[in-house]
Scaffold this motif. Structure first.
Motif, PDB file in Angstrom:
ATOM      1  N   UNK A 256       4.299 -12.904 -30.846  1.00 30.25           N
ATOM      2  CA  UNK A 256       4.880 -11.641 -30.398  1.00 30.25           C
ATOM      3  C   UNK A 256       5.410 -10.832 -31.573  1.00 30.25           C
ATOM      4  N   UNK A 257       5.303  -9.505 -31.451  1.00 29.75           N
ATOM      5  CA  UNK A 257       5.874  -8.634 -32.485  1.00 29.75           C
ATOM      6  C   UNK A 257       7.384  -8.514 -32.346  1.00 29.75           C
ATOM      7  N   UNK A 258       7.926  -9.061 -31.262  1.00 34.62           N
ATOM      8  CA  UNK A 258       9.355  -8.971 -31.013  1.00 34.62           C
ATOM      9  C   UNK A 258      10.036 -10.310 -31.269  1.00 34.62           C
ATOM     10  N   UNK A 259      11.268 -10.247 -31.762  1.00 33.47           N
ATOM     11  CA  UNK A 259      12.063 -11.452 -31.999  1.00 33.47           C
ATOM     12  C   UNK A 259      12.949 -11.726 -30.790  1.00 33.47           C
ATOM     13  N   UNK A 260      12.325 -11.761 -29.628  1.00 34.73           N
ATOM     14  CA  UNK A 260      13.072 -12.029 -28.407  1.00 34.73           C
ATOM     15  C   UNK A 260      13.165 -10.813 -27.504  1.00 34.73           C
ATOM     16  N   UNK A 261      13.713 -11.041 -26.312  1.00 31.37           N
ATOM     17  CA  UNK A 261      13.764 -10.007 -25.279  1.00 31.37           C
ATOM     18  C   UNK A 261      14.721  -8.860 -25.609  1.00 31.37           C
ATOM     19  N   UNK A 262      15.834  -9.155 -26.248  1.00 36.13           N
ATOM     20  CA  UNK A 262      16.751  -8.077 -26.616  1.00 36.13           C
ATOM     21  C   UNK A 262      16.149  -7.207 -27.711  1.00 36.13           C
ATOM     22  N   UNK A 263      15.455  -7.843 -28.635  1.00 37.69           N
ATOM     23  CA  UNK A 263      14.763  -7.085 -29.670  1.00 37.69           C
ATOM     24  C   UNK A 263      13.698  -6.183 -29.040  1.00 37.69           C
ATOM     25  N   UNK A 264      12.971  -6.716 -28.068  1.00 39.10           N
ATOM     26  CA  UNK A 264      11.980  -5.904 -27.354  1.00 39.10           C
ATOM     27  C   UNK A 264      12.646  -4.734 -26.642  1.00 39.10           C
ATOM     28  N   UNK A 265      13.795  -4.988 -26.033  1.00 34.10           N
ATOM     29  CA  UNK A 265      14.539  -3.914 -25.370  1.00 34.10           C
ATOM     30  C   UNK A 265      14.896  -2.816 -26.361  1.00 34.10           C
ATOM     31  N   UNK A 266      15.413  -3.233 -27.525  1.00 34.28           N
ATOM     32  CA  UNK A 266      15.843  -2.266 -28.535  1.00 34.28           C
ATOM     33  C   UNK A 266      14.683  -1.418 -29.040  1.00 34.28           C
ATOM     34  N   UNK A 267      13.502  -2.021 -29.178  1.00 36.20           N
ATOM     35  CA  UNK A 267      12.349  -1.292 -29.699  1.00 36.20           C
ATOM     36  C   UNK A 267      11.708  -0.405 -28.640  1.00 36.20           C
ATOM     37  N   UNK A 268      11.513  -0.940 -27.447  1.00 32.82           N
ATOM     38  CA  UNK A 268      10.798  -0.198 -26.408  1.00 32.82           C
ATOM     39  C   UNK A 268      11.670   0.825 -25.679  1.00 32.82           C
ATOM     40  N   UNK A 269      12.984   0.573 -25.654  1.00 38.05           N
ATOM     41  CA  UNK A 269      13.913   1.466 -24.950  1.00 38.05           C
ATOM     42  C   UNK A 269      15.053   1.856 -25.898  1.00 38.05           C
ATOM     43  N   UNK A 270      14.775   2.728 -26.864  1.00 35.31           N
ATOM     44  CA  UNK A 270      15.770   3.037 -27.900  1.00 35.31           C
ATOM     45  C   UNK A 270      17.033   3.723 -27.389  1.00 35.31           C
ATOM     46  N   UNK A 271      17.008   4.265 -26.177  1.00 32.15           N
ATOM     47  CA  UNK A 271      18.232   4.842 -25.618  1.00 32.15           C
ATOM     48  C   UNK A 271      19.174   3.762 -25.082  1.00 32.15           C
ATOM     49  N   UNK A 272      18.630   2.567 -24.841  1.00 26.78           N
ATOM     50  CA  UNK A 272      19.447   1.449 -24.370  1.00 26.78           C
ATOM     51  C   UNK A 272      19.905   0.662 -25.593  1.00 26.78           C
ATOM     52  N   UNK A 273      21.068   1.021 -26.113  1.00 24.27           N
ATOM     53  CA  UNK A 273      21.567   0.412 -27.345  1.00 24.27           C
ATOM     54  C   UNK A 273      22.020  -1.023 -27.100  1.00 24.27           C
ATOM     55  N   UNK A 274      21.653  -1.911 -27.997  1.00 24.65           N
ATOM     56  CA  UNK A 274      22.109  -3.287 -27.952  1.00 24.65           C
ATOM     57  C   UNK A 274      23.120  -3.495 -29.085  1.00 24.65           C
ATOM     58  N   UNK A 275      24.286  -4.020 -28.729  1.00 24.19           N
ATOM     59  CA  UNK A 275      25.339  -4.315 -29.703  1.00 24.19           C
ATOM     60  C   UNK A 275      25.556  -5.823 -29.772  1.00 24.19           C
ATOM     61  N   UNK A 276      26.210  -6.238 -30.854  1.00 25.41           N
ATOM     62  CA  UNK A 276      26.679  -7.615 -30.973  1.00 25.41           C
ATOM     63  C   UNK A 276      28.180  -7.634 -30.674  1.00 25.41           C
ATOM     64  N   UNK A 277      28.555  -8.467 -29.724  1.00 23.65           N
ATOM     65  CA  UNK A 277      29.973  -8.562 -29.348  1.00 23.65           C
ATOM     66  C   UNK A 277      30.693  -9.519 -30.302  1.00 23.65           C
TER      67      UNK A 277
END
Length: 383
Positions: free
Chosen positions: A2-23
């Motif tokens: 996969x070109x993605x390093x996991x599902x959150x990485x895929x979210x960040x790349x495919x849906x750039x308006x849905x920001x992922x943060x580290x808590x």
């Protein structure tokens, strides 16, 4: 592969308006997240305490140095010097993102003293100080009556806020309206607002926690799966209102308890702060990454949740007045946890003040020295 390093990485790349943060503001956590597309991070005294314990080789000498450099300082003063230092240092990791997105992303949220939740003036003063620690700071204050007043004032003074200890639509709307007032005051004086990035957290997992605690206290029996959707329902309702009204404040999900707390908001123009453990779990999961932000919560779950008075307080825009926010069960439990976490950090520092580190024994091997340091830390934690 996969070109993605996991599902959150895929979210960040495919849906750039849905920001992922580290808590977290831990170095390992931030490095992991930055490799996978995070665009923000959070801090509070509990997180700082965890960072110190996880990075003891780095921070133990610094704690001792701060104590030596400030011979008249008490444990609270040393604690805040340490919180400031860690926040300022780790915010730099996000600066490239901050500059790329001209202030709209790449911020580190840092929290005012939870003990100030009743005092607007103290929160304003500390917020301005924390904001001065770096160009990409975002200041967390509790969504209670005094905190919301502080948010309006510091917004006027150019601070990007992050409302925390927030669980309900009513809190979120009050926060957004306060920010609008602060921005209006800035604009009226010709002050810039284009790089400000206000955020309102809804701690959806803790909304769920409170519903579960409430039914235990009352003895009400409802469909268990419905309880996993309370926070999702609240967040989706707040998101609908924010989009309709065009608030400058964006929403942020927090306190993950299940995969819905991520997957149900994919595609939204919002942020999600997720702790390191859940980052790893979600990155390794098999849930499909697709737009679900507008998918409604099942009517059968809403019917069950609507039997709970505490859900109405959380879901209805007029469910509570600002003077009632700090008496809401989730607010009380979370504030107590935050203050206890701060007390734990102070207790850790107190241990170094009362029991200074002994000089290292030259004959100790590295392994023996590490064992000794771990034992000393446990002793300090028990003080």
């Amino acid at each position: 592969m996969s070109e993605y390093l996991g599902k959150l990485h895929e979210t960040a790349i495919r849906f750039p308006d849905t920001d992922i943060w580290m808590d977290s503001c831990g170095e390992e956590e931030l490095n992991y997240g930055l490799e996978r597309g995070i665009v923000g991070a959070t801090s509070n005294p509990i997180i700082v305490g965890s960072v110190i314990k996880n990075e003891l080789a780095t921070w133990e000498p610094r704690i001792c140095a701060l104590i030596d450099e400030n011979p008249e300082a008490d444990e609270d003063e040393i604690a805040w010097k340490l919180i400031d230092e860690i926040g300022a240092l780790r915010s730099k990791k996000l600066l490239p993102i901050f500059r790329e997105f001209q202030g709209k992303k790449g911020r580190l949220s840092i929290q005012t003293n939870a003990k100030y939740y009743r005092n607007t003036g103290k929160m304003v003063k500390q917020a301005l100080h924390l904001n001065s620690l770096g160009e990409n700071m975002q200041i967390k204050m509790p969504a209670c009556e005094a905190g919301i007043a502080a948010m309006e004032e510091v917004t006027y003074q150019g601070v990007s806020i992050n409302a925390t200890v927030s669980f309900t639509v009513a809190q979120a709307v009050c926060v957004a309206e306060a920010v609008e007032r602060g921005l209006k005051r800035r604009k009226a004086e010709g002050l810039p607002v284009d790089q400000m990035a206000p955020i309102c957290t809804i701690m959806i997992g803790r909304t769920d926690d409170w519903m579960k605690e409430y039914i235990k206290k009352t003895g009400i029996v409802i469909e268990p799966e419905a309880l996993e959707w309370a926070g999702v329902a609240v967040m989706k309702e707040a998101y609908r209102i924010f989009r309709e009204r065009g608030y400058a404040t964006r929403l942020l999900t927090a306190a993950n308890r299940n995969q819905y707390h991520w997957s149900e908001f994919i595609g939204g123009d919002l942020a999600q702060t997720i702790n390191y453990s859940w980052h790893k779990r979600l990155n390794a999961c098999q849930v499909e990454v697709k737009d679900r932000i507008h998918d409604p919560v099942k009517e059968e779950y809403l019917q069950e949740l609507n039997r709970l008075e505490e859900f109405h307080k959380a879901f209805d825009e007029k469910g509570m007045r600002p003077c009632e926010f700090e008496t809401y069960g989730a607010f009380q439990a979370t504030l107590d946890t935050f203050i206890a976490g701060y007390d734990d950090l102070c207790r850790l520092i107190r241990g170094y003040m009362i029991y200074p580190l002994p000089a290292p024994e030259p004959s100790l091997t590295k392994a023996a020295a590490a064992t000794q340091a771990e034992a000393q830390l446990k002793t300090r934690q028990q003080i």
